[in-house]
Design a protein around this motif. Structure first.
Motif, PDB file in Angstrom:
ATOM      1  N   UNK A  95      41.131   9.385 -23.410  1.00 31.21           N
ATOM      2  CA  UNK A  95      42.344  10.042 -23.900  1.00 31.21           C
ATOM      3  C   UNK A  95      43.288  10.266 -22.719  1.00 31.21           C
ATOM      4  N   UNK A  96      44.468  10.816 -22.979  1.00 31.02           N
ATOM      5  CA  UNK A  96      45.372  11.202 -21.894  1.00 31.02           C
ATOM      6  C   UNK A  96      44.779  12.406 -21.172  1.00 31.02           C
ATOM      7  N   UNK A  97      44.705  12.350 -19.848  1.00 29.71           N
ATOM      8  CA  UNK A  97      44.085  13.440 -19.102  1.00 29.71           C
ATOM      9  C   UNK A  97      45.093  14.115 -18.173  1.00 29.71           C
ATOM     10  N   UNK A  98      44.869  15.381 -17.949  1.00 25.99           N
ATOM     11  CA  UNK A  98      45.723  16.203 -17.075  1.00 25.99           C
ATOM     12  C   UNK A  98      47.190  16.153 -17.497  1.00 25.99           C
ATOM     13  N   UNK A  99      47.425  15.997 -18.761  1.00 23.12           N
ATOM     14  CA  UNK A  99      48.757  16.085 -19.333  1.00 23.12           C
ATOM     15  C   UNK A  99      48.594  16.619 -20.752  1.00 23.12           C
ATOM     16  N   UNK A 100      49.443  17.519 -21.225  1.00 27.65           N
ATOM     17  CA  UNK A 100      50.560  18.133 -20.502  1.00 27.65           C
ATOM     18  C   UNK A 100      50.098  19.052 -19.364  1.00 27.65           C
ATOM     19  N   UNK A 101      51.074  19.406 -18.524  1.00 25.92           N
ATOM     20  CA  UNK A 101      50.765  20.133 -17.299  1.00 25.92           C
ATOM     21  C   UNK A 101      50.678  21.642 -17.500  1.00 25.92           C
ATOM     22  N   UNK A 102      50.899  22.096 -18.748  1.00 26.42           N
ATOM     23  CA  UNK A 102      50.960  23.548 -18.954  1.00 26.42           C
ATOM     24  C   UNK A 102      49.638  24.244 -18.674  1.00 26.42           C
ATOM     25  N   UNK A 103      48.540  23.523 -18.756  1.00 28.89           N
ATOM     26  CA  UNK A 103      47.230  24.118 -18.519  1.00 28.89           C
ATOM     27  C   UNK A 103      46.409  23.192 -17.643  1.00 28.89           C
ATOM     28  N   UNK A 104      45.393  23.746 -16.963  1.00 27.65           N
ATOM     29  CA  UNK A 104      44.539  22.869 -16.152  1.00 27.65           C
ATOM     30  C   UNK A 104      43.566  22.066 -17.023  1.00 27.65           C
ATOM     31  N   UNK A 105      43.262  20.847 -16.580  1.00 26.20           N
ATOM     32  CA  UNK A 105      42.184  20.062 -17.204  1.00 26.20           C
ATOM     33  C   UNK A 105      42.431  19.680 -18.645  1.00 26.20           C
ATOM     34  N   UNK A 106      43.668  19.395 -19.013  1.00 27.14           N
ATOM     35  CA  UNK A 106      43.948  19.083 -20.410  1.00 27.14           C
ATOM     36  C   UNK A 106      43.493  17.669 -20.785  1.00 27.14           C
ATOM     37  N   UNK A 107      43.137  17.529 -22.069  1.00 23.72           N
ATOM     38  CA  UNK A 107      42.790  16.224 -22.652  1.00 23.72           C
ATOM     39  C   UNK A 107      43.553  16.121 -23.971  1.00 23.72           C
ATOM     40  N   UNK A 108      44.383  15.117 -24.071  1.00 28.26           N
ATOM     41  CA  UNK A 108      45.245  14.983 -25.245  1.00 28.26           C
ATOM     42  C   UNK A 108      44.788  13.757 -26.038  1.00 28.26           C
ATOM     43  N   UNK A 109      44.325  13.993 -27.258  1.00 30.01           N
ATOM     44  CA  UNK A 109      43.695  12.943 -28.060  1.00 30.01           C
ATOM     45  C   UNK A 109      44.569  12.600 -29.259  1.00 30.01           C
ATOM     46  N   UNK A 110      44.956  11.351 -29.360  1.00 30.49           N
ATOM     47  CA  UNK A 110      45.790  10.915 -30.492  1.00 30.49           C
ATOM     48  C   UNK A 110      45.124   9.736 -31.190  1.00 30.49           C
ATOM     49  N   UNK A 111      44.517   9.979 -32.342  1.00 29.07           N
ATOM     50  CA  UNK A 111      43.783   8.887 -33.000  1.00 29.07           C
ATOM     51  C   UNK A 111      44.688   7.915 -33.761  1.00 29.07           C
ATOM     52  N   UNK A 112      45.879   8.344 -34.155  1.00 28.53           N
ATOM     53  CA  UNK A 112      46.791   7.612 -35.052  1.00 28.53           C
ATOM     54  C   UNK A 112      46.123   7.377 -36.407  1.00 28.53           C
ATOM     55  N   UNK A 113      46.877   6.833 -37.325  1.00 30.61           N
ATOM     56  CA  UNK A 113      46.371   6.553 -38.671  1.00 30.61           C
ATOM     57  C   UNK A 113      45.465   5.328 -38.684  1.00 30.61           C
ATOM     58  N   UNK A 114      45.422   4.594 -37.542  1.00 33.11           N
ATOM     59  CA  UNK A 114      44.691   3.332 -37.496  1.00 33.11           C
ATOM     60  C   UNK A 114      43.197   3.502 -37.767  1.00 33.11           C
ATOM     61  N   UNK A 115      42.599   4.628 -37.303  1.00 35.51           N
ATOM     62  CA  UNK A 115      41.143   4.739 -37.304  1.00 35.51           C
ATOM     63  C   UNK A 115      40.580   5.176 -38.658  1.00 35.51           C
ATOM     64  N   UNK A 116      39.449   4.587 -38.996  1.00 31.24           N
ATOM     65  CA  UNK A 116      38.726   4.975 -40.205  1.00 31.24           C
ATOM     66  C   UNK A 116      37.893   6.213 -39.902  1.00 31.24           C
ATOM     67  N   UNK A 117      37.328   6.817 -40.930  1.00 31.87           N
ATOM     68  CA  UNK A 117      36.491   7.993 -40.700  1.00 31.87           C
ATOM     69  C   UNK A 117      35.257   7.607 -39.873  1.00 31.87           C
ATOM     70  N   UNK A 118      34.691   6.437 -40.131  1.00 34.49           N
ATOM     71  CA  UNK A 118      33.534   5.979 -39.352  1.00 34.49           C
ATOM     72  C   UNK A 118      33.854   5.954 -37.873  1.00 34.49           C
ATOM     73  N   UNK A 119      35.001   5.384 -37.577  1.00 34.83           N
ATOM     74  CA  UNK A 119      35.359   5.229 -36.175  1.00 34.83           C
ATOM     75  C   UNK A 119      35.631   6.589 -35.533  1.00 34.83           C
ATOM     76  N   UNK A 120      36.241   7.502 -36.271  1.00 36.33           N
ATOM     77  CA  UNK A 120      36.450   8.859 -35.746  1.00 36.33           C
ATOM     78  C   UNK A 120      35.109   9.543 -35.529  1.00 36.33           C
ATOM     79  N   UNK A 121      34.179   9.377 -36.477  1.00 36.83           N
ATOM     80  CA  UNK A 121      32.862  10.022 -36.360  1.00 36.83           C
ATOM     81  C   UNK A 121      32.110   9.520 -35.123  1.00 36.83           C
ATOM     82  N   UNK A 122      32.199   8.225 -34.868  1.00 34.37           N
ATOM     83  CA  UNK A 122      31.523   7.685 -33.683  1.00 34.37           C
ATOM     84  C   UNK A 122      32.094   8.287 -32.405  1.00 34.37           C
ATOM     85  N   UNK A 123      33.420   8.386 -32.354  1.00 32.57           N
ATOM     86  CA  UNK A 123      34.067   8.973 -31.180  1.00 32.57           C
ATOM     87  C   UNK A 123      33.664  10.435 -31.014  1.00 32.57           C
ATOM     88  N   UNK A 124      33.666  11.176 -32.123  1.00 35.58           N
ATOM     89  CA  UNK A 124      33.314  12.601 -32.087  1.00 35.58           C
ATOM     90  C   UNK A 124      31.876  12.758 -31.586  1.00 35.58           C
TER      91      UNK A 124
END
Lengths: 125, 509
Positions: free
Chosen positions: B435-464
């Motif tokens: 995922x995007x790391x250390x952004x946004x800068x408002x907090x330390x150690x941020x991880x910004x995850x954007x799955x988009x509509x592309x992913x199926x539930x299976x694929x989200x479950x595997x990532x989770x």
């Protein structure tokens, strides 16, 4: 115990009469991680409180160092860009970035002392 | 190549390129390949022919002599090192790495689109102009902003075009004393950079407390140096913002800004959360850019040029860059500066990334208005699913629900000495682009995850499941392993500090 002052933006200041040595606090150092670049200002530059005086870049991010008080840049740590590990040293022992001649020493009273800064860190964390 | 040189290369290879793994190939530079005596093209030696370029014969330039299959394999092997949305899940927050439908590609390859030239007479490219006209209309409808210029060729280029439009409006209305642009501290780095490029200075609005703009913080910034805010030229805000949150007080904020005489620039990077749901004009936006390569599925990230059209309010439309496509009795035509005297002029030659315009319109038309709305809804649903499933394992700084992306930090893992960087490297080990790391800068150690509509539930479950596994590793005292990842890649963890401090920018001396 050296007389350090701190800002809310995590600058660490060592007061030496009319001059102050400006670096960053150990909290800021830890948050930034390993540094990769420091951009220094020109000597002789006049700055207002809150002006950018230097840019620090780490593997994670780039951050500005702000002037803790108004004054004139009388020296910059020329050794710092070539030896970024210097930032880990106490401000007056090599960890400084910029030395300012303070325009109004009364302005220093508004900065936090070590105890106040510790309390502030607890609050922001 | 001399024998000594060859030996030196082999030794070097041993050091940095240990082995091929499975079908994962190492690949040297073309120059490092053994020179074949069988070049792909067999030309006669140019003996006895007069040298026409330059008076003296030049030295050997050492181009490698390789056959076509050698060259093809070289580039195909290197292409396997790439990671793209066509390989797998690509949760790079704020970048909207969504699937690029192949229908778009098919349409863009129609000869009438692929082989037109921008200097052809307008009468011979009416179909191409109609595509741009229709795209302008779709964008105007979706944003509520009627003036559309398709020229900008990237998001940041769109930002520049938008802020130049604001600067032009102020200049022509005697408002050039306005020198300040407001931007929240969670903004994309390009926002303040753009404002400075346009001659403004940037004033930050703090958002750290709640992750959102508050009316209170906004007022403090607006009136900081002038009780009427008369020195403020405008505001640059991304909505939803880079914490994945919708700005709830944006209507009131925009009202105050307008009363003070400033314009509202909206960074359209996150428009994919709003399409078909909210028209930015309705929350006060005066001008915004649209990332066709994010929201409207055209390729990006090495896959193709970006495209960042801008959409302007009626008031600002006359100042925006040229050209724009209009419809008249003869059909479709381009309007340039002579037709639009108050325009700031042309930003670049011709009309922008036409191939991307075709793809974006194909995407819009294939989904339709209802389909585009569902795309936004699915993107938001997917992000909230991830957020809800990972909320027990990772620190959630700002409570959900979120919009199209969710924000986590490494706060829970910190005590075990595991940082966001370790988590990102572990994801690589498990076959994911981080995922995007250390952004946004408002907090330390941020991880910004954007799955988009592309992913199926299976694929989200595997990532989770993978993310949960990494969190378990961190707390089960396996943090040493987490410091070592990735292990299965041709290159292990890179020394990023050394690479930044002492970059080696030459292949050889």
């Amino acid at each position: 115990m050296a007389d350090y002052k701190y800002t809310k933006d995590h600058e660490c200041v060592f007061v030496d009469g009319q001059d102050v040595w400006v670096g960053i606090s150990s909290y800021a150092r830890e948050a930034l991680g390993d540094l990769v670049y420091v951009e220094l200002p020109e000597v002789g530059k006049s700055v207002s409180q809150g002006d950018d005086i230097a840019v620090i870049e780490s593997v994670k991010t780039a951050a500005e160092v702000y002037a803790p008080v108004a004054g004139e840049v009388i020296a910059v740590n020329e050794a710092m860009p070539d030896d970024l590990d210097l930032i880990a040293k106490p401000v007056e022992q090599g960890g400084w970035i910029v030395k300012l001649k303070v325009a109004d020493s009364g302005a220093l009273d508004a900065l936090m002392n070590s105890a106040a800064y510790e309390a502030y860190l607890k609050e922001v964390d | 190549m001399s024998a000594e040189r060859q030996v030196a290369f082999d030794a070097e290879k041993e050091k940095v390129m240990p082995e091929n793994r499975g079908l994962h190939y190492e690949e040297n530079l073309l120059w490092e390949k053994e020179h074949s005596e069988h070049p792909g093209v067999d030309l006669p030696d140019a003996v006895g022919l007069p040298l026409r370029t330059g008076l003296a014969a030049r030295g050997e330039i050492g181009l490698p002599q390789l056959s076509e299959p050698q060259v093809v394999r070289h580039f195909v092997r290197m292409s396997t090192w790439n990671y793209s949305i066509d390989h797998g899940f690509f949760p790079l927050g704020s970048c909207t790495m969504k699937h690029n439908p192949r229908l778009n590609e098919k349409v863009a390859r129609f000869a009438g689109f692929a082989q037109v030239h921008p200097l052809q007479p307008e009468s011979s490219v009416q179909g191409a102009l109609r595509v741009q006209y229709e795209l302008q209309n779709w964008l105007a409808e979706l944003t509520g902003l009627p003036g559309v210029c398709l020229t900008p060729s990237a998001g940041a280029h769109g930002e520049l075009a938008g802020m130049m439009t604001i600067a032009r409006a102020h200049a022509l209305n005697g408002q050039d004393k306005r020198k300040i642009v407001l931007a929240p501290d969670s903004s994309h780095g390009t926002n303040p950079a753009t404002a400075v490029m346009c001659g403004y200075s940037v004033r930050n609005i703090p958002t750290k407390e709640t992750g959102r703009l508050t009316l209170e913080a906004f007022k403090a910034a607006l009136y900081e140096t002038d009780p009427e805010g008369a020195d403020v030229a405008g505001m640059m805000v991304t909505n939803p913002n880079t914490c994945g949150l919708f700005e709830r007080e944006i209507v009131e904020i925009a009202d105050l800004l307008h009363k003070a005489g400033g314009y509202f620039y909206c960074d359209g990077a996150n428009f994919n959360a709003l399409v078909g749901k909210v028209r930015p004009a309705d929350f006060g936006v005066d001008v915004m850019h649209i990332n066709l390569h994010k929201t409207f599925s055209t390729p990006h990230g090495g896959g193709g040029p970006g495209s960042g059209p801008i959409c302007c309010s009626e008031e600002l439309a006359k100042y925006m860059p040229v050209p724009t496509v209009v419809q008249n009795e003869q059909g479709y035509a381009l309007e340039w500066s002579e037709d639009r005297p108050e325009s700031l002029g042309a930003l670049k030659a011709y009309q922008g990334q036409f191939g991307m315009h075709v793809r974006a319109l194909a995407y819009m038309m294939s989904h339709g208005a209802d389909g585009l709305r569902q795309v936004s809804e699915d993107a938001v649903l997917n992000a909230n699913y991830i957020l809800s499933q990972l909320a027990g394992d990772y620190h959630v700084p700002f409570a959900g629900p979120c919009m199209h992306e969710c924000l986590l930090t490494d706060k829970k893992q910190k005590d075990a000495g595991v940082s966001t960087l370790d988590i990102a490297k572990a994801l690589i080990e498990h076959g994911y682009h981080p995922m995007t790391v250390y952004f946004p800068l408002v907090l330390p150690g941020t991880m910004l995850i954007e799955p988009t509509e592309t992913e199926s539930k299976d694929s989200l479950d595997r990532f989770i499941e993978t993310m949960k596994g990494i969190a378990r590793e961190a707390t089960d005292g396996e943090s040493e392993a987490l410091h070592a990842y990735p292990l299965s890649t041709p290159r292990r963890r890179l020394d990023e500090v050394k690479a930044a401090r002492q970059p080696v920018l030459k292949w050889a001396d």
